[in-house]
Design an enzyme around this catalytic site. Structure first.
Site, PDB file in Angstrom:
ATOM      1  N   LYS A 182       0.502  -1.133   0.143  1.00  0.00           N
ATOM      2  CA  LYS A 182       0.070  -0.263   0.151  1.00  0.00           C
ATOM      3  C   LYS A 182       0.684   1.225   0.193  1.00  0.00           C
ATOM      4  O   LYS A 182       1.581   1.580   0.659  1.00  0.00           O
ATOM      5  CB  LYS A 182      -0.703  -0.223   1.272  1.00  0.00           C
ATOM      6  CG  LYS A 182      -1.580   0.855   1.427  1.00  0.00           C
ATOM      7  CD  LYS A 182      -2.535   1.552   2.422  1.00  0.00           C
ATOM      8  CE  LYS A 182      -1.976   3.064   2.678  1.00  0.00           C
ATOM      9  NZ  LYS A 182      -2.196   3.817   1.538  1.00  0.00           N
ATOM     10  N   GLY A 235       6.557   5.499   7.695  1.00  0.00           N
ATOM     11  CA  GLY A 235       5.923   6.942   7.955  1.00  0.00           C
ATOM     12  C   GLY A 235       6.513   7.626   9.521  1.00  0.00           C
ATOM     13  O   GLY A 235       6.871   7.931   9.960  1.00  0.00           O
ATOM     14  N   SER A 236       4.982   8.287   9.592  1.00  0.00           N
ATOM     15  CA  SER A 236       5.451   8.833  11.051  1.00  0.00           C
ATOM     16  C   SER A 236       5.049   7.666  12.578  1.00  0.00           C
ATOM     17  O   SER A 236       5.062   7.145  12.031  1.00  0.00           O
ATOM     18  CB  SER A 236       4.357   9.933  11.085  1.00  0.00           C
ATOM     19  OG  SER A 236       3.005   9.687  10.989  1.00  0.00           O
ATOM     20  N   THR A 237       6.013   8.243  13.768  1.00  0.00           N
ATOM     21  CA  THR A 237       6.029   7.975  15.094  1.00  0.00           C
ATOM     22  C   THR A 237       4.247   7.104  15.278  1.00  0.00           C
ATOM     23  O   THR A 237       4.218   6.826  15.597  1.00  0.00           O
ATOM     24  CB  THR A 237       6.597   9.166  15.486  1.00  0.00           C
ATOM     25  OG1 THR A 237       8.063   8.815  14.760  1.00  0.00           O
ATOM     26  CG2 THR A 237       6.661   7.929  17.158  1.00  0.00           C
ATOM     27  N   VAL A 239       1.993   7.108  13.607  1.00  0.00           N
ATOM     28  CA  VAL A 239       0.829   5.973  12.984  1.00  0.00           C
ATOM     29  C   VAL A 239       1.533   4.741  12.954  1.00  0.00           C
ATOM     30  O   VAL A 239       1.174   3.693  13.842  1.00  0.00           O
ATOM     31  CB  VAL A 239       0.860   6.688  10.969  1.00  0.00           C
ATOM     32  CG1 VAL A 239       0.097   4.996  10.620  1.00  0.00           C
ATOM     33  CG2 VAL A 239       0.294   7.734  11.477  1.00  0.00           C
ATOM     34  N   GLY A 240       2.941   4.762  13.196  1.00  0.00           N
ATOM     35  CA  GLY A 240       3.798   3.523  13.969  1.00  0.00           C
ATOM     36  C   GLY A 240       3.070   3.101  14.855  1.00  0.00           C
ATOM     37  O   GLY A 240       3.276   1.651  14.912  1.00  0.00           O
ATOM     38  N   GLU A 257      10.078   2.163  10.426  1.00  0.00           N
ATOM     39  CA  GLU A 257      11.269   3.516   9.779  1.00  0.00           C
ATOM     40  C   GLU A 257       9.805   4.345   9.998  1.00  0.00           C
ATOM     41  O   GLU A 257       9.903   4.809   9.368  1.00  0.00           O
ATOM     42  CB  GLU A 257      11.735   2.978   8.156  1.00  0.00           C
ATOM     43  CG  GLU A 257      12.339   1.935   7.932  1.00  0.00           C
ATOM     44  CD  GLU A 257      13.724   1.868   8.520  1.00  0.00           C
ATOM     45  OE1 GLU A 257      14.610   2.866   9.830  1.00  0.00           O
ATOM     46  OE2 GLU A 257      14.650   0.373   9.351  1.00  0.00           O
ATOM     47  N   CYS A 291      13.253  11.908   6.195  1.00  0.00           N
ATOM     48  CA  CYS A 291      13.159  11.502   7.220  1.00  0.00           C
ATOM     49  C   CYS A 291      14.486  11.600   8.467  1.00  0.00           C
ATOM     50  O   CYS A 291      14.421  11.678   9.543  1.00  0.00           O
ATOM     51  CB  CYS A 291      12.933   9.858   7.805  1.00  0.00           C
ATOM     52  SG  CYS A 291      14.096   8.968   6.598  1.00  0.00           S
ATOM     53  N   GLU A 388       8.447  16.883  14.868  1.00  0.00           N
ATOM     54  CA  GLU A 388       9.231  16.413  13.629  1.00  0.00           C
ATOM     55  C   GLU A 388       8.279  17.790  12.743  1.00  0.00           C
ATOM     56  O   GLU A 388       7.004  17.287  12.744  1.00  0.00           O
ATOM     57  CB  GLU A 388       8.657  15.241  12.819  1.00  0.00           C
ATOM     58  CG  GLU A 388      10.170  14.614  11.686  1.00  0.00           C
ATOM     59  CD  GLU A 388       9.580  13.119  10.778  1.00  0.00           C
ATOM     60  OE1 GLU A 388       8.582  13.342  10.789  1.00  0.00           O
ATOM     61  OE2 GLU A 388      10.838  13.267  10.671  1.00  0.00           O
TER      62      GLU A 388
HETATM   63  P1  NAD Z   1       2.158   9.224   7.376  1.00  0.00           P
HETATM   64  O1  NAD Z   1       2.651   8.138   8.352  1.00  0.00           O
HETATM   65  O2  NAD Z   1       1.098   9.184   8.142  1.00  0.00           O
HETATM   66  O3  NAD Z   1       1.585   7.913   5.935  1.00  0.00           O
HETATM   67  C1  NAD Z   1       2.905   7.363   5.834  1.00  0.00           C
HETATM   68  C2  NAD Z   1       1.955   6.030   5.495  1.00  0.00           C
HETATM   69  O4  NAD Z   1       0.858   4.931   6.306  1.00  0.00           O
HETATM   70  C3  NAD Z   1       0.764   6.025   4.114  1.00  0.00           C
HETATM   71  O5  NAD Z   1       0.641   4.655   2.785  1.00  0.00           O
HETATM   72  C4  NAD Z   1      -0.322   5.877   4.777  1.00  0.00           C
HETATM   73  O6  NAD Z   1      -1.732   6.209   4.104  1.00  0.00           O
HETATM   74  C5  NAD Z   1      -0.363   4.717   5.866  1.00  0.00           C
HETATM   75  N1  NAD Z   1      -1.032   5.102   7.047  1.00  0.00           N
HETATM   76  C6  NAD Z   1      -1.804   6.118   7.698  1.00  0.00           C
HETATM   77  N2  NAD Z   1      -2.523   6.196   8.854  1.00  0.00           N
HETATM   78  C7  NAD Z   1      -2.386   4.293   8.817  1.00  0.00           C
HETATM   79  C8  NAD Z   1      -3.046   3.817   9.588  1.00  0.00           C
HETATM   80  N3  NAD Z   1      -3.393   4.389  11.296  1.00  0.00           N
HETATM   81  N4  NAD Z   1      -2.945   2.291   9.845  1.00  0.00           N
HETATM   82  C9  NAD Z   1      -2.073   2.124   8.396  1.00  0.00           C
HETATM   83  N5  NAD Z   1      -1.446   2.935   7.967  1.00  0.00           N
HETATM   84  C10 NAD Z   1      -1.654   4.442   7.873  1.00  0.00           C
HETATM   85  O7  NAD Z   1       3.309   9.423   7.213  1.00  0.00           O
HETATM   86  P2  NAD Z   1       3.361  10.947   5.930  1.00  0.00           P
HETATM   87  O8  NAD Z   1       3.211  11.946   7.478  1.00  0.00           O
HETATM   88  O9  NAD Z   1       2.340  10.059   5.169  1.00  0.00           O
HETATM   89  O10 NAD Z   1       5.033  10.933   6.500  1.00  0.00           O
HETATM   90  C11 NAD Z   1       5.803  11.191   6.196  1.00  0.00           C
HETATM   91  C12 NAD Z   1       6.160  10.343   7.643  1.00  0.00           C
HETATM   92  O11 NAD Z   1       7.558   9.540   7.351  1.00  0.00           O
HETATM   93  C13 NAD Z   1       7.813  11.292   8.963  1.00  0.00           C
HETATM   94  O12 NAD Z   1       7.165  11.189   9.781  1.00  0.00           O
HETATM   95  C14 NAD Z   1       8.553  10.930   8.252  1.00  0.00           C
HETATM   96  O13 NAD Z   1       9.784  11.004   9.369  1.00  0.00           O
HETATM   97  C15 NAD Z   1       8.571   9.271   8.109  1.00  0.00           C
HETATM   98  N6  NAD Z   1       9.821   8.595   7.366  1.00  0.00           N
HETATM   99  C16 NAD Z   1      10.295   8.476   7.586  1.00  0.00           C
HETATM  100  C17 NAD Z   1      11.258   7.111   7.213  1.00  0.00           C
HETATM  101  C18 NAD Z   1      12.356   5.783   7.629  1.00  0.00           C
HETATM  102  O14 NAD Z   1      13.110   5.282   6.764  1.00  0.00           O
HETATM  103  N7  NAD Z   1      12.346   6.726   9.134  1.00  0.00           N
HETATM  104  C19 NAD Z   1      11.366   7.356   5.285  1.00  0.00           C
HETATM  105  C20 NAD Z   1      10.709   8.333   5.292  1.00  0.00           C
HETATM  106  C21 NAD Z   1       9.680   9.387   5.741  1.00  0.00           C
END
Ligand code: NAD
Length: 484
Positions: A182, A235-237, A239-240, A257, A291, A388
């Site tokens: 996804k 993605g974001s911490t 959502v992690g 990540e 990131c 962030e």
């Molecule tokens: P996000 O967490 O909002 O979204 C990332 C992904 O997660 C998207 O595909 C989104 O659709 C999905 N998502 C959102 N809510 C979800 C849920 N409840 N359950 C499952 N999946 C869900 O992040 P963003 O704002 O789109 O991206 C930026 C973030 O990503 C920043 O915090 C950045 O630091 C991080 N990032 C980290 C790395 C790394 O390798 N550490 C690399 C790139 C980006």
């Protein structure tokens, strides 16, 4: 395929939910749209992935054949590079040079992990035991098997759409898993092309299953699905943490990540011209949407004014623009939502007395462009200092000595990366040990290699990507005892 025909095909990906518009962030114009696949599309994708995993059509393929197919994926990425560059730029807004720069790494990831297919191996042990109450001596042969996990869900963001897809798919497939993929709802386009490429290269039908949709619908359904064995998430911490909760139902494995607030330490004895240029690019590249961006720069007091001046001068010289703007160095933020978020932090900072040395405003043109922004006089309690921002905004603070620099650097819940600039080699290595982060760069930033593990300390993540560690995250170990 032409760019337009790919965009048309994206809109045909099955889904019965809300219509999601895909916007070129450099023009604010719609380039395509699709329907949210939601939980229904995830159920179908997981069922297909499970069927292929159980059939063994991929995981039981001789390792050398899996390797050949992954190598072919890399070759096809190369062949379709011009088209992928165009699609990546109109979907993400990044300039051509940025997309052209990242494309070879996408192909190289598949070549690198193609090499691992034939090197997945266990270990063996000679075991002597005294068996049970009889006290008889037994000789055993023990060995371990490395096996794929099963069905893995791969969820990633928009900031390097194709690269993010490759980082996860290459090791997951090399290990023999079946996948549900996804991409971010903002940037589905190059993941769609990669899906076509995988099939053309010979990955059997149903092994990789693309689902398009929102995070809170499709992403959440993958994370909670009882028949998914692992989620690999970038993605974001915030959502992690939701993913960890959702994964607890069947205790699926999770790797994360996540975000960062990476410190950059510049000492008086650094080569300041290099430090200023690298630290400026280390935050402004990708409009700060990386990131590892060094969003907190700490400068020893003797060099403070020169560094602030130097980084601000570079910020003012950066050419912002979209793919169609000749000579653009960096692109826009991904969305209006992200623009409002970034400007919200800056406006709040202004009210709190932060000094905006340069930038602090959006550009007076179409597209979500924010001028590279340098802030001083920032309180370490400020939200913009602690959270962030994921935009081209950097806080620059002074320090006096190593201990103070380390205390500032480590005063964060994140731990993704850190950089040190000094010509004192012993200090550089001493500080590399003391900074609490997964990747440390000495006298450089924005460097990476496929062989080097990457991941976060603290709340920047679980697990590692790249290198041998990267494929281990998609394998599990079985121990076998055999009585001789
Ligand atoms: P996000 O967490 O909002 O979204 C990332 C992904 O997660 C998207 O595909 C989104 O659709 C999905 N998502 C959102 N809510 C979800 C849920 N409840 N359950 C499952 N999946 C869900 O992040 P963003 O704002 O789109 O991206 C930026 C973030 O990503 C920043 O915090 C950045 O630091 C991080 N990032 C980290 C790395 C790394 O390798 N550490 C690399 C790139 C980006």
């Amino acid at each position: 395929m032409t760019v337009q025909s790919v965009l048309d095909k994206v809109s045909e990906v099955p889904g019965a939910g809300e219509v999601i518009r895909v916007i070129d962030p450099s023009t604010e114009e719609q380039i395509t749209e699709f329907r949210d696949g939601g939980a229904a599309a995830v159920d179908e994708a997981v069922a297909r992935a499970r069927a292929t995993f159980e059939s063994g059509v991929w995981r039981n393929l001789p390792a050398r054949e899996r390797a050949q197919i992954l190598w072919k994926v890399a070759d096809l990425i190369d062949v379709r590079a011009p088209e992928l560059v165009q699609l990546e730029t109109i979907n993400n807004g990044m300039p051509f040079v940025a997309a052209e720069g990242i494309l070879p790494s996408c192909a190289e990831l598949f070549r690198y992990y193609a090499g691992w297919c034939t090197k997945i191996e266990g270990t063996s042990f000679d075991i002597q035991m005294t068996a049970g109450i009889t006290g008889t001596q037994a000789d055993l042969h023990g060995y371990t098997l490395k096996e794929p996990l099963g069905v893995v869900g791969l969820i990633f963001p928009w900031n390097g759409p194709l690269f993010n897809a490759c980082i996860k798919l290459a090791p997951a497939l090399a290990a023999g898993n079946s996948c549900v993929v996804k991409p971010a709802e903002e940037t589905p386009v190059t993941a769609f092309v990669l899906d076509q490429i995988l099939r053309e290269a010979g990955v059997p039908e149903g092994v990789v299953n693309l689902v398009l949709g929102y995070g809170h619908t499709a992403g959440a359904a993958i994370s909670a699905h009882p028949d998914v064995d692992k989620v690999a998430f970038t993605g974001s911490t915030e959502v992690g943490k939701l993913i960890v909760q959702a994964a607890s139902g069947n205790l699926k494995k999770v790797t994360l990540e996540l975000g960062g607030k990476s410190p950059v330490l510049i000492f008086n004895d650094a080569d300041l011209d290099t430090a200023i240029l690298s630290a400026a690019m280390g935050i402004f590249v990708g409009s700060g949407q990386g990131c590892v961006c060094g969003s907190r720069i700490f400068v020893q007091r003797g060099a403070f004014d020169r560094v602030v001046e130097g980084i601000s001068a570079i910020a003012n010289g950066i050419q912002l623009g979209g793919p169609k703007d000749e000579g653009a160095h960096i692109g826009p933020l991904i969305s209006r939502k992200q623009l409002n978020r970034v400007m919200g932090y800056v406006d709040e900072g202004r009210q709190e007395g932060v000094e905006v040395v340069t930038g602090g405003h959006r550009l007076d043109r179409k597209g979500y462009f924010v001028h590279p922004t340098v802030l001083t006089n920032v309180s370490t309690d400020a939200r913009l200092y602690r959270e962030e921002i994921f935009g081209p905004v950097v806080a620059v603070l002074p320090f006096d000595d190593e201990d103070e620099a380390i205390a500032l650097a480590n005063d964060t819940t994140y731990g993704l990366a850190g950089a040190v600039y000094t010509q004192n080699g012993a200090r550089a290595h001493r500080l590399a040990k003391r900074i609490e982060a997964g990747t440390i760069t000495l006298n450089c930033q924005l460097v990476f290699d496929h062989q080097m593990p990457f991941g976060g300390y603290k709340q920047s993540g679980w697990g590692r990507e790249f290198g041998k560690d990267g494929i281990e995250m998609y394998l599990q170990t079985k121990s076998v005892y055999n009585q001789l």
